[in-house]
Design a protein around this motif. Structure first.
Motif, mmCIF file in Angstrom:
data_model
loop_
_atom_site.group_PDB
_atom_site.id
_atom_site.type_symbol
_atom_site.label_atom_id
_atom_site.label_comp_id
_atom_site.label_asym_id
_atom_site.label_seq_id
_atom_site.Cartn_x
_atom_site.Cartn_y
_atom_site.Cartn_z
ATOM 1 N N LEU A 167 5.891 3.790 4.948
ATOM 2 C CA LEU A 167 6.207 3.632 3.530
ATOM 3 C C LEU A 167 7.536 2.921 3.315
ATOM 4 O O LEU A 167 7.702 2.169 2.348
ATOM 5 C CB LEU A 167 6.247 5.013 2.846
ATOM 6 N N VAL B 266 -2.484 3.449 -4.152
ATOM 7 C CA VAL B 266 -2.167 4.135 -2.896
ATOM 8 C C VAL B 266 -3.068 5.362 -2.807
ATOM 9 O O VAL B 266 -3.132 6.162 -3.749
ATOM 10 C CB VAL B 266 -0.687 4.549 -2.816
ATOM 11 N N ILE C 20 6.185 6.513 -2.179
ATOM 12 C CA ILE C 20 4.894 5.965 -2.598
ATOM 13 C C ILE C 20 5.029 5.248 -3.940
ATOM 14 O O ILE C 20 4.513 4.140 -4.125
ATOM 15 C CB ILE C 20 3.849 7.097 -2.680
ATOM 16 N N TYR D 101 -1.510 6.257 -7.925
ATOM 17 C CA TYR D 101 -1.508 7.030 -6.685
ATOM 18 C C TYR D 101 -2.551 8.128 -6.812
ATOM 19 O O TYR D 101 -2.608 8.834 -7.815
ATOM 20 C CB TYR D 101 -0.121 7.646 -6.455
#
Length: 482
Positions: free
Chosen positions: A337, A348, A371, A381
């Motif tokens: 990451l 993600v 993230i 995400y």
């Protein structure tokens, strides 16, 4: 025996204890899971064996002819090590208490006997009280170095190249061979045939009880099986848990409910990206079910897949058919990451697991911020988690994600959300409002619902935010389980 020979015995016996400990973790993982509890159990058993062996070996060395104690300790340990996989796998067919008892015996017996070698050799080497400090100190140091070497060689070399059964058979053979040498030196060669027969029997049992593990990767026991009703549908099991299903004839077929839900999320996120080349980051490979789906349904997408276990990654080009067209990185996702370009990912997907627990360092607020940094403005995400009532981990992880992202919803089937049953939940997050109606429509065929707004906040209210300083993931998942 020479001083060098005694020192080598201490070194090798200490290394062997750690070989047994680390391989025991691999033997137990398919039945108990690769969790903090399993690690704690095995480490606790090994340390207990070391303590008992050190104490008992010293007591025995004071009461019996010391040199004659070495061969039995090595021989029994070798036979036990060779039989360990067979005994563990047989015990696993019973209840949990049977497996626990087997683990205690198969780790405890050789661990204690091998740990007894150091005090026994110390007694042999002590010829003067004036040398006590140097003899005890040097042998203690050699023992520690042996344990370190056993740990490093097993973890970095043996397990990645040799099956657990073969490691333990090889260890058993080496220990028995050393015991034979000691017996010959002591003039007790007539006991050697009996010892060899016992070793062959133990090794034969292990060979006959290989278990269901087809492929031993760095972290997992992997099994790939086909569906009896559909030969093209392959299921990947890691440590006894179904992780992925891949249809070689139809990559758009999503077998599990949670992958169907992931597909619905991906369709929603990527529906307006045609004509562009969005990137999707997958944390965890498994059978690469979603990357295969995206390659077929959203060919414009570039998938970056991160997998820590090289063996699992390689299964996607062998046992699970041709690998999809992705960029594959074999490394720890948390480290990767930091290297992913900021603002480069449209989506993600967090789907990394060790057993039923995601790696704890991917669940913390620091990881979620990392993230968030990789996402394009308004990117999404989605994290797959597994939990059951009282949903201590699922609520904590939702609270953690909500502390970073402006918009968060949870997707799952109603009994799981209510804590009445266990299963998968998807935590979906973005900084822009999520289309709840479209999500609900996409989940129609899955039987899942969307939990959002004030109802969601009530659901996770009071749950702790996980941090790199405090993330007891395994304990939260197993809280109040029967």
């Amino acid at each position: 025996m020479t001083r060098f020979a005694h020192t080598a015995l201490v070194f090798y016996s200490s290394a062997a204890v750690l070989v047994i400990e680390l391989t025991a973790l691999r033997l137990l993982a398919p039945y108990l899971g690769l969790s903090l509890e399993t690690n704690t159990l095995v480490i606790g058993l090994a340390l207990s064996a070391i303590a008992i062996g050190s104490w008992g070996g010293g007591r025995l060395a004071d009461r019996f002819p010391t040199q004659r104690l070495l061969a039995p300790a090595l021989a029994i340990s070798g036979v036990t090590a060779a039989a360990t996989p067979a005994v563990m796998r047989a015990a696993a067919s019973g209840d949990g208490s049977t497996l626990l008892l087997a683990a205690m015996l198969m780790i405890g017996v050789p661990g204690a006997l091998l740990s007894a070698v150091t005090p026994i050799v110390t007694k042999v080497r002590l010829t003067s009280l004036q040398d006590t400090g140097s003899v005890v100190g040097s042998l203690s140091g050699i023992s520690t170095v042996g344990a370190i070497v056993g740990t490093v060689v097993t973890g970095f070399v043996l397990i990645s190249r040799v099956s657990v059964s073969n490691i333990l058979i090889g260890l058993g053979v080496s220990l028995v061979a050393i015991a034979v040498v000691v017996l010959v030196i002591d003039g007790r060669a007539r006991t050697v045939p009996t010892l060899v027969v016992a070793l062959v029997a133990a090794g034969g049992l292990t060979v006959a009880a290989r278990g269901t593990c087809e492929i031993e990767t760095t972290y997992h026991c992997a099994v790939v099986s086909s569906d009896p009703g559909n030969a093209s549908l392959l299921t990947l099991e890691l440590d006894g848990l179904r992780h992925s299903a891949v249809d070689l004839d139809d990559p758009t077929h999503l077998e599990f409910s949670y992958t169907q839900a992931l597909g619905a999320v991906a369709d929603l996120v990527l529906e307006d990206t045609r004509g562009t080349a969005p990137s999707v980051l997958h944390l965890g490979a498994g059978g690469m079910t979603l990357p295969r789906y995206l390659q077929e349904v959203h060919p414009q997408v570039a998938s970056l897949v991160v997998e820590i276990d090289r063996g699992v990654a390689e299964l996607n080009g062998t046992a699970l058919g041709p690998s999809p067209d992705v960029e594959l990185v074999v490394d720890d996702a948390r480290l990767v990451l930091d290297d992913v370009e900021a603002g480069s990912q449209e989506l993600v997907v967090g789907d990394a697991f060790g057993g039923i627990s995601p790696p704890w360092h991917l669940t913390t607020v620091e990881a979620v911020r990392a993230i968030h940094r990789t996402l394009v403005p308004g990117g999404t995400y989605v994290a797959n988690v597994i939990d059951r009532g009282p949903l201590a981990f699922a609520t904590a992880e939702t609270a953690t994600v909500a502390s970073v992202f402006a918009e968060v919803v949870v997707l799952a089937d109603p009994p799981t959300i209510a804590g009445e049953d266990g299963g998968n939940l998807l935590i979906l997050a973005s900084d822009t409002p999520l289309d709840l109606a479209a999500l609900a429509s996409g989940l129609d065929g899955v039987g899942w619902e969307v939990l959002a707004g004030e109802a969601l906040r009530d659901w996770y209210r009071g749950a702790p935010i996980l941090t790199d300083e405090f993330a007891p993931v395994d304990q939260l998942i197993t809280s109040r389980r029967g």
